[in-house]
Design an enzyme around this catalytic site. Structure first.
Site, PDB file in Angstrom:
ATOM      1  N   ARG A 104     -58.674   5.318  93.606  1.00  0.00           N
ATOM      2  CA  ARG A 104     -58.141   6.628  93.974  1.00  0.00           C
ATOM      3  C   ARG A 104     -56.626   6.510  94.100  1.00  0.00           C
ATOM      4  O   ARG A 104     -56.099   5.468  94.467  1.00  0.00           O
ATOM      5  CB  ARG A 104     -58.716   7.092  95.317  1.00  0.00           C
ATOM      6  CG  ARG A 104     -60.148   7.539  95.247  1.00  0.00           C
ATOM      7  CD  ARG A 104     -60.604   8.131  96.556  1.00  0.00           C
ATOM      8  NE  ARG A 104     -60.698   7.157  97.618  1.00  0.00           N
ATOM      9  CZ  ARG A 104     -59.821   6.990  98.598  1.00  0.00           C
ATOM     10  NH1 ARG A 104     -58.773   7.763  98.691  1.00  0.00           N
ATOM     11  NH2 ARG A 104     -59.998   6.067  99.509  1.00  0.00           N
ATOM     12  N   TYR A 107     -61.166   7.152  86.461  1.00  0.00           N
ATOM     13  CA  TYR A 107     -61.771   6.372  87.545  1.00  0.00           C
ATOM     14  C   TYR A 107     -62.586   7.279  88.481  1.00  0.00           C
ATOM     15  O   TYR A 107     -62.115   8.360  88.879  1.00  0.00           O
ATOM     16  CB  TYR A 107     -60.693   5.619  88.355  1.00  0.00           C
ATOM     17  CG  TYR A 107     -61.283   5.084  89.633  1.00  0.00           C
ATOM     18  CD1 TYR A 107     -62.072   3.939  89.616  1.00  0.00           C
ATOM     19  CD2 TYR A 107     -61.137   5.777  90.822  1.00  0.00           C
ATOM     20  CE1 TYR A 107     -62.683   3.492  90.764  1.00  0.00           C
ATOM     21  CE2 TYR A 107     -61.755   5.334  91.990  1.00  0.00           C
ATOM     22  CZ  TYR A 107     -62.531   4.190  91.951  1.00  0.00           C
ATOM     23  OH  TYR A 107     -63.147   3.764  93.094  1.00  0.00           O
ATOM     24  N   LYS A 126     -65.182  13.107  96.567  1.00  0.00           N
ATOM     25  CA  LYS A 126     -64.095  13.257  97.543  1.00  0.00           C
ATOM     26  C   LYS A 126     -63.425  14.628  97.410  1.00  0.00           C
ATOM     27  O   LYS A 126     -63.062  15.247  98.412  1.00  0.00           O
ATOM     28  CB  LYS A 126     -63.062  12.158  97.344  1.00  0.00           C
ATOM     29  CG  LYS A 126     -63.620  10.741  97.439  1.00  0.00           C
ATOM     30  CD  LYS A 126     -64.174  10.444  98.786  1.00  0.00           C
ATOM     31  CE  LYS A 126     -64.528   8.968  98.927  1.00  0.00           C
ATOM     32  NZ  LYS A 126     -65.116   8.666 100.229  1.00  0.00           N
ATOM     33  N   HIS A 178     -66.331  12.220 106.509  1.00  0.00           N
ATOM     34  CA  HIS A 178     -66.430  10.956 105.783  1.00  0.00           C
ATOM     35  C   HIS A 178     -67.334  10.022 106.590  1.00  0.00           C
ATOM     36  O   HIS A 178     -66.865   9.068 107.208  1.00  0.00           O
ATOM     37  CB  HIS A 178     -65.012  10.383 105.639  1.00  0.00           C
ATOM     38  CG  HIS A 178     -64.892   9.239 104.691  1.00  0.00           C
ATOM     39  ND1 HIS A 178     -63.819   8.382 104.710  1.00  0.00           N
ATOM     40  CD2 HIS A 178     -65.680   8.799 103.686  1.00  0.00           C
ATOM     41  CE1 HIS A 178     -63.962   7.474 103.759  1.00  0.00           C
ATOM     42  NE2 HIS A 178     -65.085   7.704 103.130  1.00  0.00           N
ATOM     43  N   SER A 214     -62.228   3.570 104.501  1.00  0.00           N
ATOM     44  CA  SER A 214     -62.749   2.909 103.306  1.00  0.00           C
ATOM     45  C   SER A 214     -62.676   1.390 103.510  1.00  0.00           C
ATOM     46  O   SER A 214     -61.747   0.887 104.139  1.00  0.00           O
ATOM     47  CB  SER A 214     -61.910   3.287 102.088  1.00  0.00           C
ATOM     48  OG  SER A 214     -61.827   4.686 101.997  1.00  0.00           O
ATOM     49  N   CYS A 236     -64.613  -0.616 105.307  1.00  0.00           N
ATOM     50  CA  CYS A 236     -64.968  -1.166 106.628  1.00  0.00           C
ATOM     51  C   CYS A 236     -66.482  -1.349 106.752  1.00  0.00           C
ATOM     52  O   CYS A 236     -66.990  -1.548 107.846  1.00  0.00           O
ATOM     53  CB  CYS A 236     -64.478  -0.259 107.741  1.00  0.00           C
ATOM     54  SG  CYS A 236     -62.727  -0.418 108.084  1.00  0.00           S
ATOM     55  N   ASP A 291     -71.694   7.795 102.733  1.00  0.00           N
ATOM     56  CA  ASP A 291     -70.268   8.127 102.596  1.00  0.00           C
ATOM     57  C   ASP A 291     -69.882   9.495 103.152  1.00  0.00           C
ATOM     58  O   ASP A 291     -68.798   9.633 103.699  1.00  0.00           O
ATOM     59  CB  ASP A 291     -69.881   8.053 101.107  1.00  0.00           C
ATOM     60  CG  ASP A 291     -68.382   7.973 100.884  1.00  0.00           C
ATOM     61  OD1 ASP A 291     -67.705   7.276 101.659  1.00  0.00           O
ATOM     62  OD2 ASP A 291     -67.885   8.607  99.942  1.00  0.00           O
ATOM     63  N   ARG A 304     -67.311  -1.099  90.949  1.00  0.00           N
ATOM     64  CA  ARG A 304     -68.294  -0.214  91.607  1.00  0.00           C
ATOM     65  C   ARG A 304     -69.665  -0.254  90.938  1.00  0.00           C
ATOM     66  O   ARG A 304     -69.785  -0.589  89.772  1.00  0.00           O
ATOM     67  CB  ARG A 304     -67.786   1.234  91.519  1.00  0.00           C
ATOM     68  CG  ARG A 304     -66.468   1.479  92.238  1.00  0.00           C
ATOM     69  CD  ARG A 304     -66.687   1.690  93.695  1.00  0.00           C
ATOM     70  NE  ARG A 304     -65.443   1.820  94.441  1.00  0.00           N
ATOM     71  CZ  ARG A 304     -65.358   2.508  95.585  1.00  0.00           C
ATOM     72  NH1 ARG A 304     -66.400   3.115  96.087  1.00  0.00           N
ATOM     73  NH2 ARG A 304     -64.224   2.561  96.240  1.00  0.00           N
TER      74      ARG A 304
HETATM   75  C1  OXD Z   1     -63.678   5.591  99.537  1.00  0.00           C
HETATM   76  C2  OXD Z   1     -64.887   5.629  98.704  1.00  0.00           C
HETATM   77  O1  OXD Z   1     -62.633   5.154  99.047  1.00  0.00           O
HETATM   78  O2  OXD Z   1     -65.938   6.011  99.243  1.00  0.00           O
HETATM   79  O3  OXD Z   1     -63.747   5.981 100.704  1.00  0.00           O
HETATM   80  O4  OXD Z   1     -64.828   5.335  97.497  1.00  0.00           O
HETATM   81 MN    MN Z   2     -65.641   6.818 101.194  1.00  0.00          MN
END
Ligand code: OXD
Ligand code: MN
Length: 596
Positions: free
Chosen positions: A69, A197, A206, A226, A248, A250, A277, A379
């Site tokens: 991102r 991406y 998102k 989130h 993100s 964690c 998520d 991913r």
């Molecule tokens: C993030 C994701 O970056 O879920 O939070 O990809």
């Molecule tokens: Mn996320």
């Protein structure tokens, strides 16, 4: 596929600008998806993996300059800058539309425009919101088929209503200098250009389910967060639900799919994953509780570090119907590999790295990211229904009742293992001061604090201060609100080692949290909130952890908290005028309690 004049005229307008050779509507059928997979393989856009070992699995590589991102190029285009606030990038809608027009014009010449009707949430449910994404990428189509609910039933449910989110994505030249991920909340519109991406181009995730949805939630009286959603099943069959927000990287996916430690599993405890998520939350009129759904249909998880110990459920989920992006290709077995999967990387000669070059695992140096075979942000896109611990409520129309909301971050010293806020208002404040520190594992200095309120810093579709005001206002609308907690799995000792084992053992903390929600366990009040009595965290069967370790994990060090207060003040000043006075009052009260 539809007579909806709003949809048709918008597609005409976008097609006139982007000038595709043809337009293909995605109907959600397996036959169409299979034909698209075959086409993507014929052009090299995807590689079909070993169908015996990994049925219906594929590999894709993004451009080298396009792997994550891009917060710096993500914009909220509201009529005034104040509406977007200081934390978001802003550009006036007219200016951004004009800029984008230049980039989109003719960008689909010689290409196909795919029209993807999709739903976030179960089609027809009160939670569901519909979108249409136009894209010139088969990879995007195939990912959206996993991550969202796609098909003609979405168009039927939409009928002739104008109430849908418009999304336009064009790969264009994958030019990072002209990459834009833009949101026009007042126009229900998302426009993304020059990226391929996931986080930038799967517009349901998102862009819609967090940025646009947070704006809609404020307008309509609900919340888009989130957060993962999980259910804890007790030996008597009762299930209690928890949502949790972490920045993100964690471990949200790991917590969402947690496997309880043996001694709890033996007693009959289980954890069910509803989402990893995103949570959409609404007040249920019947019982006055907050209910959550996961609006997604799949997981877009980080591959490196996922293994049979860290997250066996995620690994099992990826064993079929999965698109892998930017991982290592094991050409001998036609399978995939990533750092942290196991100790058997494919041998030199049999391995292609995420850039598409031969990869020599013997040259891999943990400290040098450039030697990785898989990109650190590589991913898997996998179907939620393939997850062994997916909740039976995953497709529930009304969602699951939330007992506890948990915030968390990586803090080496400041935050204790767990604490409970004293009210909804105080809990919203705890969310607003959330932060994570860089660790030795990441590049850059150790201990640099990044404030990430409610883990939404990159994802709030309007002014952060107004978003906090919305959190406070929601507290007055929920007759039976969840209790709000904060956890920190990442405290370190003087040598920098993690003290708490984490992973499945986090269940022990979840059980304390749920006991608090039920009023079953006492706690000690501290300046920051309620902290467990050490003996109430179950450490049965935990090697190397004693009551004293728990006491250490639960200490509240006033000095480091006062230093944090100074940092919070700076951050509030940066958020600016929209910070609610209530948050300042909470901060002043915290400082006073710490200074006593
Ligand atoms: C993030 C994701 O970056 O879920 O939070 O990809
Ligand atoms: Mn996320």
């Amino acid at each position: 596929m539809t007579n909806n004049k709003y949809v048709l005229s918008w597609i005409d307008e976008m097609a006139a600008m982007t000038q595709p050779d043809k337009i293909v509507w995605i109907d959600g059928s397996e036959a169409q998806a299979e034909a698209l997979r075959a086409e993507a393989c014929s052009t090299g856009e995807m590689i079909k993996l070993n169908q015996e070992l990994l049925p219906n699995c594929y590999l894709h590589r993004t451009a080298i300059n396009d792997v994550a991102r891009v917060e710096g190029r993500t914009y909220i285009c509201t009529p005034t800058k104040e509406e977007a606030g200081n934390i978001n990038n802003w550009m006036a809608p007219d200016e951004m539309y004009a800029k984008l027009k230049g980039l989109y014009t003719g960008s689909m010449k010689g290409r196909t425009m795919y029209v993807i009707p999709y739903s976030m949430g179960v089609v027809g449910s009160d939670f569901a919101k519909y979108g249409i994404e136009l894209t010139d990428s088969i990879y995007v189509v195939l990912n959206m088929l996993i991550m969202t609910r796609v098909g003609t039933d979405v168009l039927e449910a939409l009928g002739d209503s104008p109430d849908y989110i418009k999304g336009l994505h064009a790969r264009a030249d994958i030019d990072e200098e002209n990459r834009y991920i833009t949101h026009f909340p007042q126009d229900n519109t998302i426009m993304s250009v020059n990226s391929g991406y996931g986080g930038n181009v799967l517009l349901g995730k998102k862009c819609f389910a967090l940025r646009i949805a947070s704006y809609l939630g404020r307008k309509e009286g609900w919340m888009a967060e989130h957060m993962l959603i999980l259910g804890v099943e007790y030996p008597n069959g009762d299930v209690k639900y928890v949502t949790a927000a972490f920045p993100s990287a964690c471990g949200k996916t790991n917590l969402a799919m947690l496997i309880p430690p043996k001694m709890l599993a033996d007693k009959g405890y289980k954890v069910w994953c509803v989402g990893d998520d995103i949570a959409w939350l609404r007040v249920n009129k019947e019982d006055g509780k907050l209910y959550a759904v996961n609006p997604e249909n799949g997981f877009f998880g980080v591959a490196p570090g996922t293994n049979n110990k860290s997250n066996p459920n995620a690994l099992a989920t990826t064993m079929r119907d999965t698109i892998f992006t930017n991982v290592v290709h094991d050409t001998k077995n036609n399978t995939v590999w990533w750092e942290g999967l196991n100790d058997n990387p494919p041998a030199p000669g049999n391995a292609i790295d995420w850039k598409g070059n031969p990869w020599d695992c013997t040259k891999y140096d943990k400290k040098d990211k450039s030697t990785c075979g898989a990109h650190p942000n590589s991913r898997f896109t996998a179907l939620a229904k393939n997850c062994p611990c997916i909740s039976s409520e995953f497709n529930s129309l009304k969602g699951v009742p939330v007992s506890a909301i948990v915030f968390g971050g990586r803090r080496a010293k400041t935050a204790p293992l767990v604490y409970q806020s004293t009210s909804w208002q105080n809990g919203a404040f705890v969310g607003s001061i959330m932060a994570s520190e860089t660790t030795a594992a990441a590049a850059g200095a150790v201990g640099v604090v990044r404030r990430d309120p409610m883990a939404m810093r990159p994802f709030v579709g309007y002014n952060m201060g107004d978003y906090w005001a919305h959190w406070l206002a929601m507290g007055t609308k929920i007759p039976n609100p969840p209790k709000i907690f904060h956890v920190n799995w990442f405290r370190t000792d003087d040598e920098g080692h993690f003290i708490w084992p984490g992973f499945g053992d986090n269940m022990r903390v979840l059980l304390w949290i749920l006991d608090r929600c039920e009023g079953k366990v006492d706690a000690d009040i501290t300046p920051i909130g309620y902290v467990p009595k050490a003996e109430d965290i179950n450490i049965e069967g935990l090697e190397g952890i004693t009551l004293d370790t728990i006491k250490e994990l639960l200490t509240v060090d006033k000095e480091s908290w006062l230093a944090d207060v100074a940092n919070i003040k700076e951050f509030y000043a940066q958020v600016g005028d929209a910070v609610p006075q209530t948050m300042y009052d909470e901060l002043a009260a915290l400082e006073a309690r710490l200074s006593k």
